[in-house]
Scaffold this active site. Structure first.
Site, PDB file in Angstrom:
ATOM      1  N   THR A  63      -5.427   2.896  -7.366  1.00  0.00           N
ATOM      2  CA  THR A  63      -6.777   2.777  -6.944  1.00  0.00           C
ATOM      3  C   THR A  63      -7.711   3.800  -7.179  1.00  0.00           C
ATOM      4  O   THR A  63      -7.232   5.081  -6.986  1.00  0.00           O
ATOM      5  CB  THR A  63      -6.650   2.641  -5.413  1.00  0.00           C
ATOM      6  OG1 THR A  63      -5.912   1.504  -4.995  1.00  0.00           O
ATOM      7  CG2 THR A  63      -8.092   2.734  -4.731  1.00  0.00           C
ATOM      8  N   HIS A  78     -13.165  -1.945  -2.703  1.00  0.00           N
ATOM      9  CA  HIS A  78     -12.647  -1.660  -1.527  1.00  0.00           C
ATOM     10  C   HIS A  78     -12.831  -2.254  -0.353  1.00  0.00           C
ATOM     11  O   HIS A  78     -12.898  -1.974   0.890  1.00  0.00           O
ATOM     12  CB  HIS A  78     -12.628   0.015  -1.311  1.00  0.00           C
ATOM     13  CG  HIS A  78     -11.067   0.601  -0.841  1.00  0.00           C
ATOM     14  ND1 HIS A  78     -10.396   1.382  -1.497  1.00  0.00           N
ATOM     15  CD2 HIS A  78     -10.473   0.418   0.449  1.00  0.00           C
ATOM     16  CE1 HIS A  78      -9.245   1.852  -1.072  1.00  0.00           C
ATOM     17  NE2 HIS A  78      -9.451   1.300   0.276  1.00  0.00           N
ATOM     18  N   LYS A  85      -7.313  -0.303  -9.790  1.00  0.00           N
ATOM     19  CA  LYS A  85      -8.082  -1.052  -8.654  1.00  0.00           C
ATOM     20  C   LYS A  85      -9.365  -0.283  -8.340  1.00  0.00           C
ATOM     21  O   LYS A  85      -9.245   0.683  -8.056  1.00  0.00           O
ATOM     22  CB  LYS A  85      -7.171  -1.111  -7.450  1.00  0.00           C
ATOM     23  CG  LYS A  85      -7.629  -1.749  -6.371  1.00  0.00           C
ATOM     24  CD  LYS A  85      -6.419  -2.101  -5.457  1.00  0.00           C
ATOM     25  CE  LYS A  85      -7.113  -2.772  -4.227  1.00  0.00           C
ATOM     26  NZ  LYS A  85      -7.811  -2.135  -3.204  1.00  0.00           N
ATOM     27  N   TYR A 106      -1.826   5.768  -4.125  1.00  0.00           N
ATOM     28  CA  TYR A 106      -2.712   6.995  -4.252  1.00  0.00           C
ATOM     29  C   TYR A 106      -1.908   8.153  -4.438  1.00  0.00           C
ATOM     30  O   TYR A 106      -0.665   7.933  -4.490  1.00  0.00           O
ATOM     31  CB  TYR A 106      -3.240   7.133  -2.689  1.00  0.00           C
ATOM     32  CG  TYR A 106      -4.094   6.125  -1.988  1.00  0.00           C
ATOM     33  CD1 TYR A 106      -5.277   5.883  -2.763  1.00  0.00           C
ATOM     34  CD2 TYR A 106      -3.836   5.202  -1.023  1.00  0.00           C
ATOM     35  CE1 TYR A 106      -6.352   5.073  -1.728  1.00  0.00           C
ATOM     36  CE2 TYR A 106      -4.721   4.434  -0.501  1.00  0.00           C
ATOM     37  CZ  TYR A 106      -6.083   4.343  -1.079  1.00  0.00           C
ATOM     38  OH  TYR A 106      -6.871   3.417  -0.633  1.00  0.00           O
ATOM     39  N   ARG A 109     -16.387   5.229   7.582  1.00  0.00           N
ATOM     40  CA  ARG A 109     -16.579   3.865   8.682  1.00  0.00           C
ATOM     41  C   ARG A 109     -16.555   4.288   9.891  1.00  0.00           C
ATOM     42  O   ARG A 109     -15.899   4.770  10.784  1.00  0.00           O
ATOM     43  CB  ARG A 109     -15.029   3.552   8.480  1.00  0.00           C
ATOM     44  CG  ARG A 109     -14.604   3.123   6.951  1.00  0.00           C
ATOM     45  CD  ARG A 109     -13.084   2.675   6.534  1.00  0.00           C
ATOM     46  NE  ARG A 109     -12.989   3.050   5.337  1.00  0.00           N
ATOM     47  CZ  ARG A 109     -11.898   2.959   4.790  1.00  0.00           C
ATOM     48  NH1 ARG A 109     -10.678   3.123   5.378  1.00  0.00           N
ATOM     49  NH2 ARG A 109     -11.533   3.166   3.441  1.00  0.00           N
ATOM     50  N   SER A 136       0.803  -1.310  -0.066  1.00  0.00           N
ATOM     51  CA  SER A 136      -0.099  -0.031  -0.079  1.00  0.00           C
ATOM     52  C   SER A 136       0.822   1.360  -0.071  1.00  0.00           C
ATOM     53  O   SER A 136       2.073   1.248   0.465  1.00  0.00           O
ATOM     54  CB  SER A 136      -0.913  -0.032   1.040  1.00  0.00           C
ATOM     55  OG  SER A 136      -1.663   1.193   1.571  1.00  0.00           O
TER      56      SER A 136
HETATM   57  C1  LIG Z   1      -7.362  -2.772   6.735  1.00  0.00           C
HETATM   58  C2  LIG Z   1      -7.628  -2.472   5.491  1.00  0.00           C
HETATM   59  C3  LIG Z   1      -6.728  -1.650   4.560  1.00  0.00           C
HETATM   60  C4  LIG Z   1      -6.964  -1.371   3.460  1.00  0.00           C
HETATM   61  N1  LIG Z   1      -5.947  -0.517   2.752  1.00  0.00           N
HETATM   62  C5  LIG Z   1      -5.896  -0.155   1.741  1.00  0.00           C
HETATM   63  C6  LIG Z   1      -4.900   0.715   0.794  1.00  0.00           C
HETATM   64  O1  LIG Z   1      -4.174   1.197   1.196  1.00  0.00           O
HETATM   65  N2  LIG Z   1      -5.191   0.777  -0.676  1.00  0.00           N
HETATM   66  C7  LIG Z   1      -5.947  -0.140  -1.308  1.00  0.00           C
HETATM   67  O2  LIG Z   1      -6.206   0.058  -2.459  1.00  0.00           O
HETATM   68  N3  LIG Z   1      -6.837  -0.839  -0.806  1.00  0.00           N
HETATM   69  C8  LIG Z   1      -7.028  -0.893   0.632  1.00  0.00           C
HETATM   70  N4  LIG Z   1      -7.600  -1.834   1.250  1.00  0.00           N
HETATM   71  C9  LIG Z   1      -8.721  -2.591   0.345  1.00  0.00           C
HETATM   72  C10 LIG Z   1      -7.953  -4.008   0.016  1.00  0.00           C
HETATM   73  O3  LIG Z   1      -6.750  -3.714  -1.122  1.00  0.00           O
HETATM   74  C11 LIG Z   1      -9.096  -4.671  -0.623  1.00  0.00           C
HETATM   75  O4  LIG Z   1      -9.593  -4.122  -1.911  1.00  0.00           O
HETATM   76  C12 LIG Z   1     -10.144  -5.341   0.118  1.00  0.00           C
HETATM   77  O5  LIG Z   1      -9.592  -5.607   1.410  1.00  0.00           O
HETATM   78  C13 LIG Z   1     -10.659  -6.689  -0.402  1.00  0.00           C
HETATM   79  O6  LIG Z   1     -12.059  -7.171   0.481  1.00  0.00           O
HETATM   80  P1  LIG Z   1     -11.669  -8.300   1.426  1.00  0.00           P
HETATM   81  O7  LIG Z   1     -10.892  -7.575   2.703  1.00  0.00           O
HETATM   82  O8  LIG Z   1     -12.890  -8.659   1.832  1.00  0.00           O
HETATM   83  O9  LIG Z   1     -10.919  -9.399   1.043  1.00  0.00           O
HETATM   84  C14 LIG Z   1      -7.902  -2.105   2.620  1.00  0.00           C
HETATM   85  C15 LIG Z   1      -8.601  -3.035   3.224  1.00  0.00           C
HETATM   86  C16 LIG Z   1      -8.642  -3.237   4.633  1.00  0.00           C
HETATM   87  C17 LIG Z   1      -9.440  -4.419   5.253  1.00  0.00           C
END
Ligand SMILES: Cc1cc2nc3c(=O)[nH]c(=O)nc-3n(C[C@H](O)[C@H](O)[C@H](O)COP(=O)(O)O)c2cc1C
Length: 387
Positions: free
Chosen positions: A158, A281, A257, A132, A167, A109
């Site tokens: 993203t 996301h 993404k 980002y 949230r 990330s």
């Molecule tokens: C704690 C957390 C932090 C995340 N941080 C980012 C991030 O920094 N950048 C991003 O593109 N997606 C982020 N995401 C989304 C994930 O990359 C991903 O799309 C998502 O977790 C998929 O769903 P799942 O958790 O049900 O597998 C985050 C998700 C979670 C749960």
């Protein structure tokens, strides 16, 4: 229970819940607003039924696939998760090491507390970087040069973050107060941290590093501090026009993404992406956004083989992975599934999460009577008639 005895991802989730303060657990586990998309992302995989080929012996199914020209051991990529050093001090480093050991890619990330150099030294995973536009164009160009120099070879931009999602759990748990500097503002929320002394000791020893992002260097200030993330997301929204200069600044393949409609898939193709990730996301941005399994057929149809299509969201079992591949995805990304493992047991916890999904995938292939992931296709599943 010790994480090594977890038999499914829900077991790892329960362990994470016991180890983390509520604010941190909910940061991983929670979603936006009423959490409709968070729940539906997961539930909707259950609406897809298998059509097995019975009386077929496939004792050692092959789980390898090739994505972006690289063969990987399983059709799984670790998704970018920001601020994982809060889950466990080994954070992104542990996850990338576990991915390397398992032979699958790891996506770092933008909001990582470990540097590109540390990651590339520690892990032999195929490394992807998630972008980002934090800090603006000049900062991003320097960041991309750093990622490429250190062996990151694919870039996931993203596009689902037009602004920060709401949230509600984070607000209830005092996340803004914990991010701030006022000790007094934190006081009403302190009890949730005090009841997790082991986590607290680890976090306090690491706090200086955990709350800043060394790959995003703001001129005259240094690494972006965690407390500036929300403002930086608001100030630097990715637009399609940005994809053009990002393409100039990045020599490797680019993935969009956060594609969730056929129209955006076509737009992403126009911008020359090598692939796209059907993602909302993890239900953390726009609530009531369509669940990803539901969006996958429309995106695949629009893309029509012109780019690689991946999907994430709600994947907690190997059967979900197999369903996604049957539908036409090249691979899936997992987020929370390994986030819970990281919180439960650092690198070994992530390894456990991957091992659980690998065993699930192999068992599902055996039971389906399919010898290899590469041979999966739409005839192995039945989608709901209403899709
Ligand atoms: C704690 C957390 C932090 C995340 N941080 C980012 C991030 O920094 N950048 C991003 O593109 N997606 C982020 N995401 C989304 C994930 O990359 C991903 O799309 C998502 O977790 C998929 O769903 P799942 O958790 O049900 O597998 C985050 C998700 C979670 C749960």
């Amino acid at each position: 229970m010790h994480f090594s005895r977890a038999i499914n991802i829900d077991d790892l989730r329960s362990l994470a819940k016991r180890r983390l303060p509520r604010a941190v657990f909910d940061y991983i586990d929670g979603g936006a607003e009423r959490e409709v998309t968070l729940r539906e992302n997961r539930r909707i995989w259950e609406d897809i039924c298998f059509h097995p080929r019975n009386a077929v012996a496939t004792p050692k199914p092959d789980t390898r696939v090739t994505i972006l020209g690289t063969e990987i051991a399983l059709p799984i990529v670790l998704a970018p998760l920001g601020s994982t050093r809060m889950f466990h001090p080994s954070g992104e480093l542990a996850a990338a090491k576990a991915a390397g050991d398992a032979g699958i890619p790891y996506t770092l990330s933008t909001f990582s507390s470990y540097s590109f150099e540390e990651l590339s030294k520690a892990s032999n995973a195929p490394l992807w970087y998630q972008l980002y536009l934090a800090g603006g164009r000049a900062v991003v160009e320097a960041t991309l040069a750093g990622a490429w120099k250190n062996g990151f070879r694919a870039l996931a931009v993203t596009i689902d973050t037009n602004g920060p999602g709401m949230r509600e759990r984070d607000f209830r748990n005092g996340a803004p107060q914990f991010m701030g500097k006022s000790f007094f503002a934190m006081m009403p929320f302190a009890s949730q941290v005090i009841v997790r002394p082991r986590w607290l000791a680890g976090f306090l020893a690491d706090r200086k590093h955990a709350m800043r992002y060394p790959n995003v260097l703001i001129p005259g200030k240094g690494p972006l501090p965690a407390m500036d993330v929300q403002a930086s997301l608001r100030d630097s929204v990715v637009t399609w026009a940005d994809l053009r200069w990002i393409r100039e600044a990045w020599p490797g393949p680019i993935l969009a993404k956060g594609v969730i409609t056929g129209d955006d898939a076509l737009r992403a193709l126009d911008e020359g992406v090598a692939g796209m990730i059907v993602s909302n996301h993890g239900g953390r941005q726009l609530d009531c956004c369509r669940p990803t399994a539901r969006a996958l057929p429309e995106v695949l149809q629009a893309v029509n083989g012109r780019a690689e299509v991946y999907v994430d969201g709600g994947i907690r079992r190997g059967a979900d992975v197999v369903k996604a591949i049957c539908m036409g995805a090249k691979a899936v990304l997992i987020g929370r599934a390994y986030g819970y493992g990281l919180a439960a047991g650092g690198k070994e916890g992530v390894a456990r999460a991957i091992a659980i999904l690998k065993a699930d995938i192999e068992r599902t292939l055996v039971l389906l009577g399919c010898p290899s992931i590469r041979e999966l296709n739409g005839t192995y599943v039945e989608l709901p008639k209403s899709w």
